[in-house]
Design an enzyme around this catalytic site. Structure first.
Site, PDB file in Angstrom:
ATOM      1  N   LYS A 125      -9.322   9.553   3.006  1.00 31.36           N
ATOM      2  CA  LYS A 125      -7.929   9.617   3.436  1.00 31.36           C
ATOM      3  C   LYS A 125      -7.124  10.570   2.563  1.00 31.36           C
ATOM      4  O   LYS A 125      -7.468  10.801   1.392  1.00 31.36           O
ATOM      5  CB  LYS A 125      -7.296   8.226   3.424  1.00 31.36           C
TER       6      LYS A 125
ATOM      7  N   GLN B  37     -12.825   6.245  -1.006  1.00 33.65           N
ATOM      8  CA  GLN B  37     -13.131   4.931  -1.580  1.00 33.65           C
ATOM      9  C   GLN B  37     -14.315   4.310  -0.855  1.00 33.65           C
ATOM     10  O   GLN B  37     -14.490   4.531   0.350  1.00 33.65           O
ATOM     11  CB  GLN B  37     -11.922   3.999  -1.447  1.00 33.65           C
ATOM     12  N   PRO B  38     -15.122   3.538  -1.565  1.00 34.34           N
ATOM     13  CA  PRO B  38     -16.158   2.798  -0.852  1.00 34.34           C
ATOM     14  C   PRO B  38     -15.491   1.803   0.087  1.00 34.34           C
ATOM     15  O   PRO B  38     -14.438   1.243  -0.242  1.00 34.34           O
ATOM     16  CB  PRO B  38     -16.913   2.075  -1.979  1.00 34.34           C
TER      17      PRO B  38
ATOM     18  N   VAL C 176     -14.410  -1.403   1.524  1.00 33.43           N
ATOM     19  CA  VAL C 176     -14.340  -2.757   0.973  1.00 33.43           C
ATOM     20  C   VAL C 176     -14.523  -3.736   2.135  1.00 33.43           C
ATOM     21  O   VAL C 176     -13.626  -3.926   2.955  1.00 33.43           O
ATOM     22  CB  VAL C 176     -12.997  -2.993   0.255  1.00 33.43           C
TER      23      VAL C 176
ATOM     24  N   ARG D 278      -1.072 -13.136  -8.148  1.00 34.57           N
ATOM     25  CA  ARG D 278       0.267 -12.997  -8.733  1.00 34.57           C
ATOM     26  C   ARG D 278       0.189 -12.234 -10.061  1.00 34.57           C
ATOM     27  O   ARG D 278       1.027 -11.350 -10.331  1.00 34.57           O
ATOM     28  CB  ARG D 278       0.886 -14.383  -8.956  1.00 34.57           C
TER      29      ARG D 278
ATOM     30  N   ARG E  36       6.132  -3.843  -2.386  1.00 35.15           N
ATOM     31  CA  ARG E  36       5.049  -4.598  -1.762  1.00 35.15           C
ATOM     32  C   ARG E  36       3.746  -4.208  -2.443  1.00 35.15           C
ATOM     33  O   ARG E  36       3.419  -3.015  -2.530  1.00 35.15           O
ATOM     34  CB  ARG E  36       4.957  -4.292  -0.266  1.00 35.15           C
TER      35      ARG E  36
ATOM     36  N   GLU F 153      -2.836  -0.709  -2.784  1.00 40.96           N
ATOM     37  CA  GLU F 153      -1.669   0.173  -2.897  1.00 40.96           C
ATOM     38  C   GLU F 153      -0.472  -0.595  -3.422  1.00 40.96           C
ATOM     39  O   GLU F 153      -0.351  -1.804  -3.203  1.00 40.96           O
ATOM     40  CB  GLU F 153      -1.295   0.771  -1.537  1.00 40.96           C
TER      41      GLU F 153
ATOM     42  N   GLU G 261       3.443  -0.269  -2.654  1.00 37.92           N
ATOM     43  CA  GLU G 261       4.363   0.377  -1.708  1.00 37.92           C
ATOM     44  C   GLU G 261       5.784   0.188  -2.213  1.00 37.92           C
ATOM     45  O   GLU G 261       6.325  -0.922  -2.175  1.00 37.92           O
ATOM     46  CB  GLU G 261       4.207  -0.250  -0.324  1.00 37.92           C
TER      47      GLU G 261
END
Length: 286
Positions: free
Chosen positions: A129, A165-166, A168, A219, A237, A251, A253
């Site tokens: 990506k 990325q592999p 997931v 958390r 986020r 990520e 965000e």
């Protein structure tokens, strides 16, 4: 205050109206305006970047707008956070600091032999990506040795920086968890699950949203991630997935995330409370 959106959207904005209503309950009027429209931004004591879902197609112009606007008024999130978060390279920085992140191969724009670099990783199935994008736009899930993978990789590298990325597998099985914070304080969490046979959790690909109670480990990781932002965030986020038996960061965000304000009865009110506080801060500054 102004709530910033985009002029051309990949999908309709499903939640800003909830925020407008929550702000109105506090006696605050919010105008929803495209970032690249002709506005007197200085007339608003607070400008909140909310859903400019076209920014990545005009990144330099958007970042310049954020800088100009932050010089005129109180912008949240801050322009420094927006610039830092606009390129997925921040994940590389976090990984170097010891934050658990999905393993990633970074390939710079116009780099030589990207296919050889990918092959050297020894990964089977991967996701390729662009490093600047939203909503899985430009992402391809494929076998690393598939000619289509090399073609997509070379196409992306010709245009910009790329991350690989592999794949997931827990995303297809259990989905992706999102923890939402307002003013650095946890508000709510959801789990996004892909449609059968897909891996993309976004609703425009058939993904669905489910209630989620985050674990202590989730958390702890999310709050560690927020500590690495270059400035305090009014909204954020944190997207996590399970990899090798533990949560890892997919990520952060902090520009224009969907915040799932309809997911819990208090979500929109929590955000409105943070923005009301930011408005008070801005007005006190004059």
């Amino acid at each position: 205050m102004a709530l910033v959106t985009g002029a051309v959207m990949a999908k309709p904005d499903p939640e800003t109206h909830l925020l407008v209503t929550a702000l109105a309950r506090r006696g605050i009027v919010a105008d929803v305006l495209p970032w690249n429209s002709e506005q007197n931004w200085a007339a608003y004591p607070l400008v909140v970047v909310r859903t400019p879902w076209d920014y990545f197609r005009h990144l330099e112009a958007f970042l310049a707008w954020a800088e100009r606007t932050s010089a005129l008024t109180h912008l949240v999130n801050p322009a420094t956070v927006i610039a830092w978060n606009s390129h997925k390279g921040y994940l590389r920085e976090l990984a170097a600091d010891g934050v658990a992140v999905v393993p990633t191969l970074w390939i710079e724009r116009a780099a030589a032999a990207p296919g050889e670099r990918l092959a050297a990783q020894g990964w089977d199935e991967v996701v390729v990506k662009p490093a600047v994008s939203i909503g899985a736009i430009g992402a391809l899930r494929t076998r690393a040795d598939d000619p289509a993978c090399l073609a997509h990789l070379e196409s992306l590298v010709a245009e910009g920086d790329v991350m690989v990325q592999p794949f997931v597998r827990s995303i297809a099985e259990a989905g992706e968890v999102s923890l939402i914070y307002f003013g650095g304080v946890f508000s709510h969490a959801i789990c996004k699950r892909p449609a059968a046979g897909d891996y993309r959790v976004q609703d425009m690909y058939g993904g669905t949203v489910h209630a989620h109670t985050p674990t202590v480990a989730e958390r702890t990781l999310a709050e560690a991630v927020l500590q690495h932002a270059p400035a305090a965030t009014s909204y954020a986020r944190v997207d996590l997935v399970s990899h090798e038996g533990r949560p890892v960061l997919m990520e952060l965000e902090a520009i224009e995330p969907e915040l799932f304000l309809g997911a819990t009865p208090d979500a929109a009110a929590n955000f409105a409370a943070e923005l009301a506080h930011q408005l008070e801060v801005a007005q006190a500054r004059g």
